[in-house]
Write an enzyme that holds these catalytic residues in place. Sequence first.
Site, PDB file in Angstrom:
ATOM      1  CG  PHE A   8     -88.461  17.998 -81.517  1.00  0.00           C
ATOM      2  CD1 PHE A   8     -89.141  19.170 -81.220  1.00  0.00           C
ATOM      3  CD2 PHE A   8     -88.987  16.797 -81.052  1.00  0.00           C
ATOM      4  CE1 PHE A   8     -90.322  19.150 -80.488  1.00  0.00           C
ATOM      5  CE2 PHE A   8     -90.168  16.767 -80.333  1.00  0.00           C
ATOM      6  CZ  PHE A   8     -90.829  17.948 -80.041  1.00  0.00           C
ATOM      7  CD  GLU A 144     -81.565  34.117 -68.233  1.00  0.00           C
ATOM      8  OE1 GLU A 144     -81.547  35.341 -68.427  1.00  0.00           O
ATOM      9  OE2 GLU A 144     -80.762  33.539 -67.462  1.00  0.00           O
ATOM     10  CB  VAL A 147     -75.164  32.109 -70.095  1.00  0.00           C
ATOM     11  CG1 VAL A 147     -74.093  32.076 -69.015  1.00  0.00           C
ATOM     12  CG2 VAL A 147     -74.616  32.701 -71.380  1.00  0.00           C
ATOM     13  N   GLY A 149     -78.201  27.557 -68.392  1.00  0.00           N
ATOM     14  CA  GLY A 149     -79.469  26.812 -68.420  1.00  0.00           C
ATOM     15  C   GLY A 149     -80.546  27.478 -67.575  1.00  0.00           C
ATOM     16  N   GLY A 201     -76.249  12.806 -69.873  1.00  0.00           N
ATOM     17  CA  GLY A 201     -76.812  13.694 -70.905  1.00  0.00           C
ATOM     18  C   GLY A 201     -76.395  15.147 -70.722  1.00  0.00           C
ATOM     19  CD  GLU A 204     -72.580  21.559 -75.401  1.00  0.00           C
ATOM     20  OE1 GLU A 204     -72.917  22.002 -76.493  1.00  0.00           O
ATOM     21  OE2 GLU A 204     -73.275  21.685 -74.385  1.00  0.00           O
ATOM     22  CG  ASP A 215     -70.577  24.646 -73.031  1.00  0.00           C
ATOM     23  OD1 ASP A 215     -71.504  24.826 -73.828  1.00  0.00           O
ATOM     24  OD2 ASP A 215     -70.731  24.689 -71.797  1.00  0.00           O
ATOM     25  CE  LYS A 219     -72.938  27.121 -71.397  1.00  0.00           C
ATOM     26  NZ  LYS A 219     -72.755  25.870 -70.669  1.00  0.00           N
ATOM     27  N   GLY A 311     -80.217  20.278 -68.961  1.00  0.00           N
ATOM     28  CA  GLY A 311     -81.358  19.410 -68.639  1.00  0.00           C
ATOM     29  C   GLY A 311     -82.557  19.834 -69.459  1.00  0.00           C
TER      30      GLY A 311
HETATM   31  N1  HSE Z   1     -72.492  20.784 -71.976  1.00  0.00           N
HETATM   32  C1  HSE Z   1     -72.991  21.840 -71.148  1.00  0.00           C
HETATM   33  C2  HSE Z   1     -72.539  21.579 -69.718  1.00  0.00           C
HETATM   34  C3  HSE Z   1     -74.496  21.909 -71.203  1.00  0.00           C
HETATM   35  O1  HSE Z   1     -71.937  20.525 -69.458  1.00  0.00           O
HETATM   36  O2  HSE Z   1     -72.756  22.413 -68.862  1.00  0.00           O
HETATM   37  C4  HSE Z   1     -75.159  23.178 -71.581  1.00  0.00           C
HETATM   38  O3  HSE Z   1     -74.447  24.204 -72.124  1.00  0.00           O
END
Ligand code: HSE
Length: 332
Positions: A8, A144, A147, A149, A201, A204, A215, A219, A311
Amino acid sequence: MRIFICGFGTVGQGFAEVIAQRREFLEERYGCPVLITGAMDSRTYVIDRDGLDPIALVDRKKVTGRVGEDEYSDSVDVLEQAAYDILVEVSPTDVKTGGAGLRNITHALESGKDVITVNKGPLALKFHDLITLAKRNRCKFRFEGSVGGAMPIINLCRENLRGERIESIRGIFNGTCNFILSKMDKGQPFDQALKEAQQMGYAETDPTNDIEGYDSACKVAILANSVFGRNVTFDDVRITGITGITDEAIALAASRNMVIRLIGEVSETKLEVGPRLVPRGHPLSISGTLNTAQIISDLAGPITVSGRGAGRIETASAILSDLISIMDERTE
Ligand code: HSE
């Protein structure tokens, strides 16, 4: 339809808000109530078979830092107690072990529940085990938002482009790195740009995962497995991050009308993440936090997509699209 939200933080809260926004639409479309019957963060949980108010959950989390009043020691025990049809697993990514997310997803699939996740760790480490488990138990398993967002990519390739032979996908899959590199193009130092990305924000929980390319590598592994039908894990990806990129390298690229971007590349034989020189004006030279991908397929040729790679509401939009696909299939 009863949903349990595991995790959450930003995305879990965003998804609760999206459910509140789309509840009427969903209930009209499917003719049944859509309830959140449980939610869990890293320490606490709340369960109600009659459904919880999503906005009240978000408010409680904002005010107290906890989604529920009761603490748990094992998330699987909480799932055992809950009544739900679909698990939305959005707890933080652990790229070393898969973390609690892997246990939660495995438990839900073993219990015959459908699962939607954006948690990259389990998908980048145990993709084939999870898909096999889902198939064996006739569960729907969708991811979905893991990868790019909100940027459509997995379902685009697997569903809209289902007749194509996809030859390669190259893309920018990490907004934090792209933001840092774009700022460095303008002369801003690396550390300052990273700090800004964290404040937005985007980064990670541990930003090492962004800047070292881990990261993006998750993906790339997820795309290799889900789009190319390969059987790879995070450890198979050749990874170079952006920490070694100097101001001099950026200036040299600029003098040749190029930029440096962290590019993920995947095909039948390739599995790489690394800094690449990209000519200015090329679709992969974009600046800022957007993600973008170029899909090359045999009949359609090149297709380029871009969108917000992270986001709260943006990532929740991808989860909503998976939820609608699952509910459509369930009511067919
Ligand atoms: N930390 C990742 C980015 C966010 O900066 O794109 C979502 O995977």
